[in-house]
Design a protein around this motif. Structure first.
Motif, PDB file in Angstrom:
ATOM      1  N   UNK A 120       0.818  -1.226   0.000  1.00 51.61           N
ATOM      2  CA  UNK A 120       0.000   0.000   0.000  1.00 51.61           C
ATOM      3  C   UNK A 120       0.845   1.267   0.000  1.00 51.61           C
ATOM      4  N   UNK A 121       1.970   1.211   0.692  1.00 52.74           N
ATOM      5  CA  UNK A 121       2.847   2.379   0.730  1.00 52.74           C
ATOM      6  C   UNK A 121       3.339   2.727  -0.670  1.00 52.74           C
ATOM      7  N   UNK A 151       0.668   4.270  -2.697  1.00 52.80           N
ATOM      8  CA  UNK A 151       0.427   5.667  -2.328  1.00 52.80           C
ATOM      9  C   UNK A 151       1.489   6.569  -2.944  1.00 52.80           C
ATOM     10  N   UNK A 194       0.737   7.172  -6.637  1.00 56.40           N
ATOM     11  CA  UNK A 194      -0.323   8.145  -6.908  1.00 56.40           C
ATOM     12  C   UNK A 194       0.108   9.557  -6.511  1.00 56.40           C
ATOM     13  N   UNK A 195       0.905   9.675  -5.457  1.00 55.13           N
ATOM     14  CA  UNK A 195       1.347  11.022  -5.056  1.00 55.13           C
ATOM     15  C   UNK A 195       2.327  11.596  -6.080  1.00 55.13           C
TER      16      UNK A 195
END
Lengths: 356, 306
Positions: free
Chosen positions: B6-7, B10, B13-14
Motif C-alpha cells: 500500500x505504501x 500511495x 499516486x502522489x
C-alpha cells in the motif's frame, strides 16, 4: 498575492455598489471569510448561513461577503471598507480577524460587529463560536462501537486548542464505550490540501486504522475511507455523497439560526455585544444522519447526542488526567470554558505526542 | 511488512501529478521557454477535467478536456511571451494567479459534486499476483501514461531529429534561426505540449487522486513540479526518479507520523525544495554541467534578426 488581488477586487466591487444602495433602506450585512466559499467546509457553511439570512428576510436585508481574506493588514482594510459602505452588521468569521475587528469597531461605534472564535469583545463587538467538540464526542461513541481493530485514524490540521480539544473529546466518547480504543494522529499542517489529507488517511489505514476521523476541511480522507472499505466521519458539512457506504455521520456546522437571530436583533434594536458558544443543544452543531451502522449503535449515538444537549453528559467532567498523569480537572468539577479554549494537552491514554 | 505494497501504491499516486506536469515543463524549458504558470495550468486542467467528467459521465472526455484546457492556457502564455515578447517570468506568475482565479470561478458550480474515481486498469490474473500485481498492473491509465511520456520524452530528446532541433532552439535560438529553423513555431509547440501535460497533471488530482473539485486543490504541486525539473537537471531519467523520490518524501512523513515516529512535518515538506537548492549549488559549481543540461537560452525572448 492572489488573495490580496481577490480581496482588493472585492473591495472595489463593494465601493462601486455603494452609491446604488443608499436610496433603499434594507439592513446591510457584511461577511468576511478567511477561505473560499467553495471549500465545502468552513467558509462554505458560513456562507450557507448568509444565504439563510437572505432567504428569511428577503428585501429587508442586503448581504455581501468578501472571501479569501488573509488574516492581516488586508483584513482590516476589508472590514473598514464594509463599515464605510454602510454595512450595519458585520460578521468576521476567523480567529485571525479578531484584532482588526476590534480596531475597526472603535472607529465605527454605530456599526455592530460579530467575531467568530475569538475572545475580545467591545461595546459593539460580540463573539460567537460553536462547540464542535460535542459532536466529536458522539463520533467517538460511534467509533468505539464500530471499530474492530481498535485503531482509529485521526487526520489533524494544526495542533491548536480547537483541534486538541476535539481529539480529547472524541477519545472520551470512544473510551466511554470501548476502553481498548487507540488513536493514531497524523498532522498535515494545512486546513485544506485534499491530496495530502487523502495521503494521510491512506497512511493511517496502512497502520491498521479502520475508522477515519478528520479535523481538516476537505472530503478527501472520507473518500479514501470509502475507497478502502472502512468507515469515517464527514467534517463541517454532510459529506454523504462523497462516501455513501463509509460515512457514519458528520459534524455539521450550522450557523443559519444564529445569523438569522442576530440580524433580527439588529433590526429590532435588541442587539447586544455578548458571547455565544453554542453546541448541539442550540443547534449550532448538528449531527448528519447516522448511517452505515447497526440500529443499536445508531440508537446509542442518538441517545448520546440528546444527553449532551440536555446536559446529562458533561464531556469534560472530572476527574481528568493529562498524559503526564497530572490531575487537570477534579472529580465532580467540569472543565471551565477558559480551560477548553486554551487546551494544549492530551488526556491520559492518548498514545501520541503532541507536536510542540 | 503488510504496509509495503500500500505504501508503494500511495507513493505512485502522489508522484503521478508531479511527473505529468514536470515532463511537460521539461520539454517547454528545453526549447528555451520558462513557463512558471504550471500551478495555474494544473488548476485549469483540474477543473476542466472534473467539469467535463461530472457533466458527461465520461472520464475519457474529461482527460481530453483537461489536456486541451491546459493547452489553451499555454497558448495564451505563448502568445504573450513569444509573439508579443512579454517577460516570461512575470507572465508565468501572472498565469498562475489567473489560473487560480478562473478555475475557482468555473469550479464554483462544481463544489460538492462527487464522481467515480478513474478506474484502475485491472488485468485479470496478473493483477492478482501478490506484491507486483497491484503495483505494476493495478493502476489507472494516467499512471502508465505519465511513465510512458517521460520515457518517450527522453527518447525524443536524444534519439530523434525533432528532439535535437528542439534542444538546439533552447540552447542557441540565434544559431537555430540562422540555419533556417522556425524558432517561434518550435517554442509554441513545446509550450503547448507543456500546457497539455500540466492540464493532465491537474486532471489526475481531480479525477483520480481525490475525485472532487476543490478550490486551489493543487496546493503548490505545480511549484514542486517546477523545482523537480531543476532537480533533475533537465534529464527525463532523473525526472522520473526525482518525481518518485519527492512523492516518497511527502508520503513517508505521513506514515512516520501514523507509526508514532515524530518527524517535524514542516521539515519534510521543505525537503523537495532543499534538495533542489542543493542540486542547483552542485550544478552551478561546475560550469560544464550547466552547459550540458540547462538550456542556455532559457527565459530569453527571441527577436528574429533582420
Amino acid at each position: 498575492m492572489k488573495r490580496t488581488a481577490a480581496a482588493l477586487a472585492a473591495v472595489g466591487a463593494l465601493a462601486l455598489g455603494m452609491g446604488a444602495a443608499q436610496a433603499a433602506d434594507p439592513l446591510k450585512v457584511g461577511f468576511v471569510y478567511v477561505g473560499p466559499v467553495g471549500d465545502f467546509g468552513y467558509s462554505y457553511q458560513h456562507d450557507q448561513g448568509r444565504k439563510a439570512v437572505e432567504e428569511k428576510f428577503g428585501d429587508k436585508v442586503k448581504t455581501s461577503f468578501v472571501e479569501n481574506v488573509p488574516e492581516g493588514a488586508d483584513a482590516e482594510r476589508v472590514i473598514r471598507q464594509l463599515a464605510q459602505t454602510g454595512h450595519e452588521l458585520i460578521f468576521t468569521t476567523s480567529f485571525g480577524f479578531m484584532n482588526p475587528t476590534i480596531k475597526v469597531a472603535k472607529q465605527f461605534p454605530n456599526v455592530k460587529f460579530e467575531h467568530a472564535t475569538g475572545y475580545k469583545r467591545a461595546d459593539n463587538v460580540a463573539t460567537y463560536a460553536a462547540r464542535f467538540y460535542e459532536g466529536r464526542y458522539v463520533a467517538g461513541v460511534i467509533a468505539g462501537k464500530m471499530t474492530k481493530s481498535n485503531v482509529i485514524g485521526y487526520v489533524g490540521s494544526f495542533p491548536i486548542p480547537e483541534v486538541v480539544r476535539g481529539i480529547n473529546s472524541f477519545m472520551r466518547g470512544a473510551w466511554s464505550v470501548n476502553p481498548d480504543v487507540k488513536v493514531k494522529i497524523v498532522w498535515v499542517n494545512s486546513w485544506y490540501d485534499p491530496g495530502k489529507e487523502g495521503d494521510a488517511a491512506k497512511a493511517l489505514i496502512d497502520q491498521g486504522a479502520d475508522i477515519m476521523v478528520q479535523h481538516t476541511d476537505s472530503p478527501a480522507p472520507l473518500q479514501v475511507a470509502e475507497n478502502r472499505g472502512i468507515k469515517g466521519f464527514g467534517q463541517a458539512s454532510d459529506m454523504i455523497k462523497f462516501a455513501p457506504k463509509a460515512q457514519l455521520s458528520a459534524i455539521v456546522d450550522h450557523w443559519d439560526e444564529y445569523y438569522i437571530d442576530r440580524v433580527q436583533a439588529a433590526m429590532d434594536g435588541t442587539w447586544k455585544a455578548e458571547d455565544t458558544w453554542h453546541g448541539l443543544k442550540e443547534g449550532m452543531v448538528h449531527m448528519a444522519p447516522f448511517t452505515n451502522m447497526p440500529d443499536d449503535v445508531a440508537a446509542l449515538a442518538k441517545e448520546t447526542e440528546e444527553k449532551i444537549a440536555s446536559g446529562d453528559i458533561k464531556i469534560f467532567e472530572g476527574p481528568i488526567y493529562d498524559q503526564a498523569g497530572e490531575l487537570r480537572v477534579k472529580e465532580g468539577e467540569v472543565a471551565p470554558d477558559e480551560m477548553l479554549l486554551g487546551m494544549d494537552w492530551y488526556v491520559k491514554g492518548i498514545d501520541a505526542e503532541l507536536p510542540k | 511488512m503488510d504496509w509495503i505494497v500500500p505504501f508503494i501504491l500511495t507513493v505512485i499516486t502522489a508522484s503521478t501529478p508531479l511527473l505529468l506536469a514536470a515532463t511537460g515543463e521539461l520539454i517547454t524549458e528545453k526549447s528555451g521557454v520558462l513557463n512558471l504558470g504550471v500551478e495555474g495550468m494544473m488548476l485549469i486542467g483540474a477543473i476542466a477535467g472534473f467539469a467535463i467528467t461530472a457533466s458527461t459521465g465520461s472520464a475519457t472526455l474529461g482527460i481530453f478536456a483537461a489536456a486541451i484546457a491546459g493547452m489553451v492556457t499555454a497558448l495564451v502564455f505563448a502568445f504573450l511571451t513569444l509573439t508579443l515578447m512579454a517577460n516570461q517570468v512575470a507572465t508565468g506568475l501572472a498565469l498562475t494567479i489567473f489560473g487560480v482565479g478562473i478555475s475557482a470561478l468555473v469550479g464554483s458550480g462544481f463544489v460538492g459534486f462527487a464522481i467515480e474515481p478513474l478506474p484502475a486498469l485491472n488485468i485479470p490474473v496478473i493483477s492478482d499476483i501478490p506484491v507486483i500485481g497491484p503495483i505494476l498492473f493495478g493502476q489507472d491509465f494516467l499512471v502508465y501514461f505519465s511513465i510512458f511520456m517521460v520515457l518517450a520524452s527522453g527518447w525524443f530528446l536524444t534519439r530523434t531529429r525533432a528532439g535535437l532541433i528542439l534542444k538546439a532552439v533552447g540552447d542557441s535560438h540565434d544559431s537555430a534561426h540562422a540555419i533556417g529553423y522556425n524558432v517561434i513555431r518550435i517554442r509554441y509547440m513545446a509550450t503547448l505540449f507543456g500546457g497539455a501535460m500540466s492540464g493532465l497533471g491537474g486532471a489526475y488530482l481531480s479525477l483520480a487522486y481525490t475525485p472532487m473539485w476543490a478550490e486551489n486543490m493543487t496546493a503548490g504541486r505545480g511549484w514542486i513540479a517546477l523545482a523537480l525539473v531543476v532537480f533533475a537537471t533537465w534529464r527525463p531519467g532523473r525526472l522520473l526518479a526525482g518525481a518518485y523520490m519527492f512523492g516518497c518524501i511527502s508520503v513517508l512523513q505521513l506514515h512516520a507520523q501514523s507509526a508514532g515516529i515524530n518527524v517535524p512535518s514542516q521539515f519534510m515538506s521543505m525537503l523537495p525544495y532543499l534538495a533542489t537548492v542543493v542540486v542547483l549549488v552542485i550544478i552551478s559549481s561546475d560550469y560544464t554541467k550547466i552547459r550540458l543540461n540547462a538550456p542556455a537560452c532559457i527565459g530569453k525572448a527571441f527577436r528574429p534578426a533582420q
